[in-house]
Design a protein around this motif. Sequence first.
Motif, short mmCIF file in Angstrom:
data_model
loop_
_atom_site.label_atom_id
_atom_site.label_comp_id
_atom_site.label_asym_id
_atom_site.label_seq_id
_atom_site.Cartn_x
_atom_site.Cartn_y
_atom_site.Cartn_z
N ALA A 148 -12.59 16.63 27.27
CA ALA A 148 -13.97 17.04 26.97
C ALA A 148 -13.96 18.31 26.12
O ALA A 148 -14.71 18.43 25.16
N GLY A 149 -13.07 19.23 26.47
CA GLY A 149 -12.96 20.48 25.74
C GLY A 149 -12.52 20.26 24.30
O GLY A 149 -13.05 20.88 23.38
N VAL A 151 -12.89 17.54 22.44
CA VAL A 151 -13.96 16.92 21.66
C VAL A 151 -15.03 17.96 21.29
O VAL A 151 -15.48 18.01 20.15
N ASP A 152 -15.37 18.80 22.25
CA ASP A 152 -16.36 19.85 21.98
C ASP A 152 -15.91 20.78 20.87
O ASP A 152 -16.65 21.04 19.92
N GLU A 153 -14.67 21.26 21.00
CA GLU A 153 -14.13 22.20 20.01
C GLU A 153 -14.09 21.58 18.62
O GLU A 153 -14.42 22.23 17.63
N ARG A 155 -15.94 19.16 17.46
CA ARG A 155 -17.30 18.98 16.93
C ARG A 155 -17.79 20.28 16.30
O ARG A 155 -18.40 20.27 15.24
N VAL A 156 -17.51 21.38 16.97
CA VAL A 156 -17.93 22.68 16.45
C VAL A 156 -17.15 23.01 15.17
O VAL A 156 -17.71 23.42 14.16
N LYS A 157 -15.86 22.75 15.23
CA LYS A 157 -14.97 23.09 14.12
C LYS A 157 -15.35 22.31 12.86
O LYS A 157 -15.41 22.85 11.77
N ASN A 159 -18.13 20.58 12.49
CA ASN A 159 -19.58 20.53 12.33
C ASN A 159 -20.11 19.11 12.18
O ASN A 159 -20.96 18.81 11.34
N THR A 162 -20.31 13.67 15.94
CA THR A 162 -19.36 12.89 16.75
C THR A 162 -17.95 13.16 16.26
O THR A 162 -17.74 13.64 15.15
N ARG A 165 -11.84 10.45 18.92
CA ARG A 165 -10.65 10.98 19.59
C ARG A 165 -9.71 9.84 19.98
O ARG A 165 -10.13 8.87 20.63
#
Lengths: 193, 169
Positions: A148-149, A151-153, A155-157, A159, A162, A165
């Motif tokens: 989960a971490g 995928v979150d990172e 997405r932010v990176k 931008n 989705t 993964r």
Amino acid sequence: MAGGGSLGGGGRSKRGKSSKRKSKKRVGFVLDMTPLVDITFLLLTFFMFTTTMATPQVMEMKVPPEIDVPVEVKESELLSILVDKDGDLFYFRGQGEAEELKMKDLRNLAIKENLNQINRLIIVLKVSDDSEYGTVVQVLDELNLAEAGIVDEMRVKRNQPTFERSRKFTIADLTEDDMAKIATLKPQTGGSQ
Amino acid sequence: MPKVKKKRVGFVIDMTPLVDITFLLLTFFMFTAKFKSEAEAEQKFFIERPLASADTSKLPEQDLAIVKIAFLDSTKKDTSYYYEMTNEDDWKAVKSGVEGLTPEQMQNAQLQVSIETLEALIKRTYIVNSETSMAIDADKSIRFKWVSEAMDVLSKNRFTKFNYVTKKR
């Protein structure tokens, strides 16, 4: 149980009947619900105590099918996590030197390493035969939580809303070579024996 | 005001809402109640499941085969494999296809098996119903060797996807 129920019900119903006879003119009628409530409560408590609400949950595991053809992987894309017989954790990249790892740092390590080599990193979990199954599940759980971490990172990176993964993971036995690698990192247990 | 009411001895409570809510709860519990399966009733050991928090999926109920690995007694010395299936027809078919089972074992819903018999059972399970979902239910303080051997048997027999039964942390 049954005797008590019928006793109470009988007493009450008599009183109900007598009052009913006296006032025959009445349009509505009163139904004595007490026995009904009695039996319903009995059943209710029975079902309440016998139901098991907590169905066990599961952790999905996929292992590669048995194939004889060896698969070649880049050393740099390999992260080995070792679990030894005492439940201590170690890790090394490729063929590098082993380092100690704490359970609470495992998630961050998995996230960090995955971000460096996104979707290419292969995590190999090498487990000693004598380690506890609970520890292994704990490690797998931490790796699952890391997903989960990651995928979150990402997405932010990137931008993007989705992020696709693909996870590469395998479980293997702890070999003699691996044991030799971590032997020096465990001075206390080595000295006492 | 209180003096006037004091004369009455009995009193009537309207039980209707009480009955309403009780019946509601009763029906709810009756429909959600799940009774112990035959295999669970036979089970003499207790499995302390490992804790996990990431995955929240529930154990499937249909066509499930469970490999249980548990300690035989409280001293935690002897360990054994147990095998059971939720689909009774499949389970009968699997058992009749495996040699070396005693008539008593044919009746049991849960079998205590050696690793060799376990392999034969799992192999047979794939032939009978390849859609069967596999689960490993092991005690958390069991040596990983037991789990790893069961996993080898599963992957050898084309069950490459399976579940670990865990407890929510």
